[in-house]
Design an enzyme around this catalytic site. Structure first.
Site, PDB file in Angstrom:
ATOM      1  N   SER A   1       0.821  -1.213   0.000  1.00 11.38           N
ATOM      2  CA  SER A   1       0.000   0.000   0.000  1.00 11.38           C
ATOM      3  C   SER A   1       0.854   1.262   0.000  1.00 11.38           C
ATOM      4  O   SER A   1       0.328   2.374   0.033  1.00 11.38           O
ATOM      5  CB  SER A   1      -0.920  -0.006   1.230  1.00 11.38           C
ATOM      6  OG  SER A   1      -0.166  -0.199   2.416  1.00 11.38           O
TER       7      SER A   1
ATOM      8  N   THR B   1     -40.053  26.789  -9.525  1.00 14.14           N
ATOM      9  CA  THR B   1     -40.315  25.413  -9.095  1.00 14.14           C
ATOM     10  C   THR B   1     -40.496  24.654 -10.403  1.00 14.14           C
ATOM     11  O   THR B   1     -41.024  25.210 -11.376  1.00 14.14           O
ATOM     12  CB  THR B   1     -41.577  25.287  -8.220  1.00 14.14           C
ATOM     13  OG1 THR B   1     -42.699  25.790  -8.952  1.00 14.14           O
ATOM     14  CG2 THR B   1     -41.435  26.063  -6.916  1.00 14.14           C
ATOM     15  N   HIS B   2     -40.032  23.432 -10.445  1.00 17.44           N
ATOM     16  CA  HIS B   2     -40.040  22.632 -11.688  1.00 17.44           C
ATOM     17  C   HIS B   2     -39.261  23.332 -12.801  1.00 17.44           C
ATOM     18  O   HIS B   2     -39.508  23.092 -13.983  1.00 17.44           O
ATOM     19  CB  HIS B   2     -41.470  22.358 -12.184  1.00 17.44           C
ATOM     20  CG  HIS B   2     -42.410  21.934 -11.111  1.00 17.44           C
ATOM     21  ND1 HIS B   2     -42.675  20.610 -10.811  1.00 17.44           N
ATOM     22  CD2 HIS B   2     -43.143  22.656 -10.215  1.00 17.44           C
ATOM     23  CE1 HIS B   2     -43.543  20.542  -9.810  1.00 17.44           C
ATOM     24  NE2 HIS B   2     -43.830  21.773  -9.416  1.00 17.44           N
TER      25      HIS B   2
ATOM     26  N   SER C   1     -13.657  27.877 -26.742  1.00 19.09           N
ATOM     27  CA  SER C   1     -13.762  26.685 -27.575  1.00 19.09           C
ATOM     28  C   SER C   1     -12.660  26.741 -28.620  1.00 19.09           C
ATOM     29  O   SER C   1     -12.273  27.822 -29.061  1.00 19.09           O
ATOM     30  CB  SER C   1     -15.128  26.658 -28.257  1.00 19.09           C
ATOM     31  OG  SER C   1     -15.079  25.846 -29.407  1.00 19.09           O
TER      32      SER C   1
ATOM     33  N   LYS D   1     -17.573  31.276 -28.007  1.00 23.96           N
ATOM     34  CA  LYS D   1     -17.918  30.506 -26.822  1.00 23.96           C
ATOM     35  C   LYS D   1     -17.151  30.905 -25.578  1.00 23.96           C
ATOM     36  O   LYS D   1     -15.970  31.212 -25.618  1.00 23.96           O
ATOM     37  CB  LYS D   1     -17.656  29.017 -27.078  1.00 23.96           C
ATOM     38  CG  LYS D   1     -18.584  28.452 -28.117  1.00 23.96           C
ATOM     39  CD  LYS D   1     -19.870  27.946 -27.513  1.00 23.96           C
ATOM     40  CE  LYS D   1     -19.617  26.596 -26.916  1.00 23.96           C
ATOM     41  NZ  LYS D   1     -20.849  25.873 -26.663  1.00 23.96           N
TER      42      LYS D   1
ATOM     43  N   GLU E   1     -19.114  22.870 -14.621  1.00 21.51           N
ATOM     44  CA  GLU E   1     -19.445  21.523 -15.114  1.00 21.51           C
ATOM     45  C   GLU E   1     -18.629  20.458 -14.384  1.00 21.51           C
ATOM     46  O   GLU E   1     -19.137  19.390 -14.040  1.00 21.51           O
ATOM     47  CB  GLU E   1     -19.187  21.443 -16.615  1.00 21.51           C
ATOM     48  CG  GLU E   1     -20.090  22.342 -17.433  1.00 21.51           C
ATOM     49  CD  GLU E   1     -19.596  22.462 -18.872  1.00 21.51           C
ATOM     50  OE1 GLU E   1     -18.920  23.451 -19.190  1.00 21.51           O
ATOM     51  OE2 GLU E   1     -19.852  21.537 -19.655  1.00 21.51           O
TER      52      GLU E   1
ATOM     53  N   GLN F   1      -7.537  -1.999   3.938  1.00 22.70           N
ATOM     54  CA  GLN F   1      -6.500  -1.205   3.269  1.00 22.70           C
ATOM     55  C   GLN F   1      -7.086  -0.437   2.085  1.00 22.70           C
ATOM     56  O   GLN F   1      -6.536   0.572   1.659  1.00 22.70           O
ATOM     57  CB  GLN F   1      -5.380  -2.145   2.811  1.00 22.70           C
ATOM     58  CG  GLN F   1      -4.234  -1.471   2.103  1.00 22.70           C
ATOM     59  CD  GLN F   1      -3.032  -2.397   2.014  1.00 22.70           C
ATOM     60  OE1 GLN F   1      -2.368  -2.648   3.018  1.00 22.70           O
ATOM     61  NE2 GLN F   1      -2.761  -2.915   0.833  1.00 22.70           N
TER      62      GLN F   1
HETATM   63  N1  ARG Z   1      -1.340  -1.343   5.197  1.00 23.02           N
HETATM   64  C1  ARG Z   1      -2.276  -1.825   6.138  1.00 23.02           C
HETATM   65  C2  ARG Z   1      -3.605  -1.060   5.977  1.00 23.02           C
HETATM   66  O1  ARG Z   1      -3.621  -0.122   5.289  1.00 23.02           O
HETATM   67  C3  ARG Z   1      -1.785  -1.614   7.513  1.00 23.02           C
HETATM   68  C4  ARG Z   1      -2.240  -2.637   8.503  1.00 23.02           C
HETATM   69  C5  ARG Z   1      -1.731  -3.974   8.143  1.00 23.02           C
HETATM   70  N2  ARG Z   1      -1.945  -4.893   9.173  1.00 23.02           N
HETATM   71  C6  ARG Z   1      -1.681  -6.177   9.002  1.00 23.02           C
HETATM   72  N3  ARG Z   1      -1.877  -6.943  10.008  1.00 23.02           N
HETATM   73  N4  ARG Z   1      -1.243  -6.626   7.874  1.00 23.02           N
HETATM   74  O2  ARG Z   1      -4.610  -1.437   6.537  1.00 23.02           O
END
Ligand code: ARG
Length: 442
Positions: free
Chosen positions: A7, A139-140, A261, A267, A274, A306
């Protein structure tokens, strides 16, 4: 395995919170006698070194080390040596990540509070500039009754102020510390969870260690409140798209917040509006995605969790961006007073005033007044004129009690000025609300 498991590519955004949590934990370990004060001091200093390496871009994040927690700890070991190995006493990555993420969301809630404050002030400025400008109320999306520009701006002040209080509620509820829940069951070390909670600005430690590591309702509450706020932004953006069109010309957006544009030279496109209107899609999507991640998880921690971070990061980034763009657009935009006034008087917008007059002055039951007014509108429509353009003879041909006094209520300024009920569109009411909000905002 590394590709699906790691992660670090996204949770590196938790670095500052992770290090703050570890520094609080290290100080507590020393205060409770779990580690030597000199080791804790080395950890706390070393963590600051790691933080500055990260902040200055010198830190080399490693996917093999999986996440921010292990990346920081591994580097700490290089910086201070073996003492680093004692930092993880009495805690787990499960309570660590829950703590980091709460701190991160809390920071976002504070930033959002400031961003909403700025938007509300910009709306209030617009309201004050045109407190008594008249425009059609719909309204509407059909012309209903005349309202004031100030009243319309203040409607958004109310909405965004509620968003602000929703974020404040979420902040108050989430501000409890998971740290010290360890993996799920607590720890046999004599830790002081109140001490780490205090150090990190939490109100108290969370009371149940299973809940502490597995709760993500704080993130969902953030996403829920963010979704509602984005919905409000989207509605306002939609109005700006409509209002800035050639058919409406209610507002002119600044060049800073419009684009041209590549092919049509005339434009001026409301791209920022948007895009704000579109942001609700990904923000609400994040809310739904995390709900789905969480809904089937048994207690306590599962790696599924995670998947919480990217959703929240993306929603927070885009909401902040949308708020900044909306604040810029609102500050810069120019309400077109003349076009608003012309539109306010068209579409038989004062028909209700006419019906009310028939009730008030001639004593007609409202249902009869509604019917008479309908006939007068039909007559005006057949003649291709607006209600105030009908002659008194034409009026009396529909109901012989009508007198010239009726023309007073057919004008849009008199119409809005008469709506003095609490919260109504009369400039006197709108000014009272503006003064109330000025005082609240300080
Ligand atoms: N990267 C993990 C998360 O975002 C951290 C916790 C991981 N814990 C574990 N026991 N592997 O949740």
């Amino acid at each position: 395995m590394e590709a699906i498991n790691a992660s670090i590519s996204f949770d590196q955004r938790l670095a500052a919170q992770d290090i703050a949590g570890s520094r609080a934990h290290a100080a507590m370990l020393a205060a409770t006698g779990i580690v030597e004060p000199s080791d804790a001091e080395a950890m706390r200093e070393g963590l600051l070194t790691v933080l500055s390496e990260i902040e200055t871009g010198y830190f080399a994040f490693s996917t093999a080390l999986e996440d921010i927690h292990m990346n920081v700890e591994a580097r700490l070991k290089e910086v201070i040596g073996d003492a680093a190995g004692r930092l993880h006493t009495g805690r787990s990555r499960n309570d660590q990540v829950a703590t980091d993420f709460r701190l991160w969301v809390r920071d976002q809630l504070d930033a959002l509070d400031g961003a909403l404050d700025a938007l509300i002030r910009a709306l209030l400025d617009q309201a004050e500039a045109g407190a008594d400008w008249v425009m059609p109320g719909f309204t509407h999306l059909q012309t209903a009754q005349p309202v004031t520009w100030g009243h319309h701006m203040m409607a958004y002040v109310e909405m965004f102020a509620r968003d602000r209080s929703r974020f404040a509620d979420a902040r108050a509820r989430m501000n409890e510390s998971p740290l010290g829940a360890a993996a799920l069951a607590g720890t046999s070390f004599p830790i002081d969870r109140q001490m780490t909670a205090d150090a990190l600005g939490f109100d108290r430690p969370m009371a149940n260690s299973l809940d502490a590591v597995s709760a993500r309702d704080f993130a969902l509450e953030f996403l829920g409140a963010a979704s509602i706020c984005a919905m409000h932004l989207s509605r306002m953006a939609e109005e700006l798209v409509i209002w800035s069109s050639a058919q409406f010309r209610f507002v002119t957006l600044s060049d800073r917040f419009s684009t041209g544009s590549s092919i049509m030279p005339q434009k001026k496109n409301p791209d920022a509006a948007e895009l704000i209107r579109a942001k609700i899609g990904r923000i609400f999507g994040a809310n739904v995605a995390l709900m789905m991640v969480m809904k089937g998880l048994p207690l306590a921690y599962s790696k599924d969790m995670q998947e919480d971070k990217e959703q929240v990061f993306d929603a927070a980034d885009n909401l902040m961006l949308a708020l900044a763009a909306m604040t810029g657009m609102v500050s810069d935009m120019q309400g077109n007073r003349a076009a608003l006034e012309v539109a306010a008087g068209s579409g038989f917008s004062t028909a209700t005033d006419l019906a009310d007059w028939l009730v008030r002055v001639l004593g007609l039951p409202f249902r009869d007044a509604h019917h008479v007014t309908g006939s007068l509108v039909a007559l005006a429509e057949a003649k291709g004129v607006d209600l105030p353009d009908l002659t008194l003879d034409e009026m009396t041909s529909v109901h012989d009690g009508i007198t010239a006094l009726v023309y007073d209520v057919l004008g849009v300024h008199n119409s809005v000025a008469s709506r003095t009920s609490y919260g109504g569109t009369a400039p006197s009411q709108v000014r009272a609300q503006m003064a109330r909000w000025r005082k609240i905002l300080g």
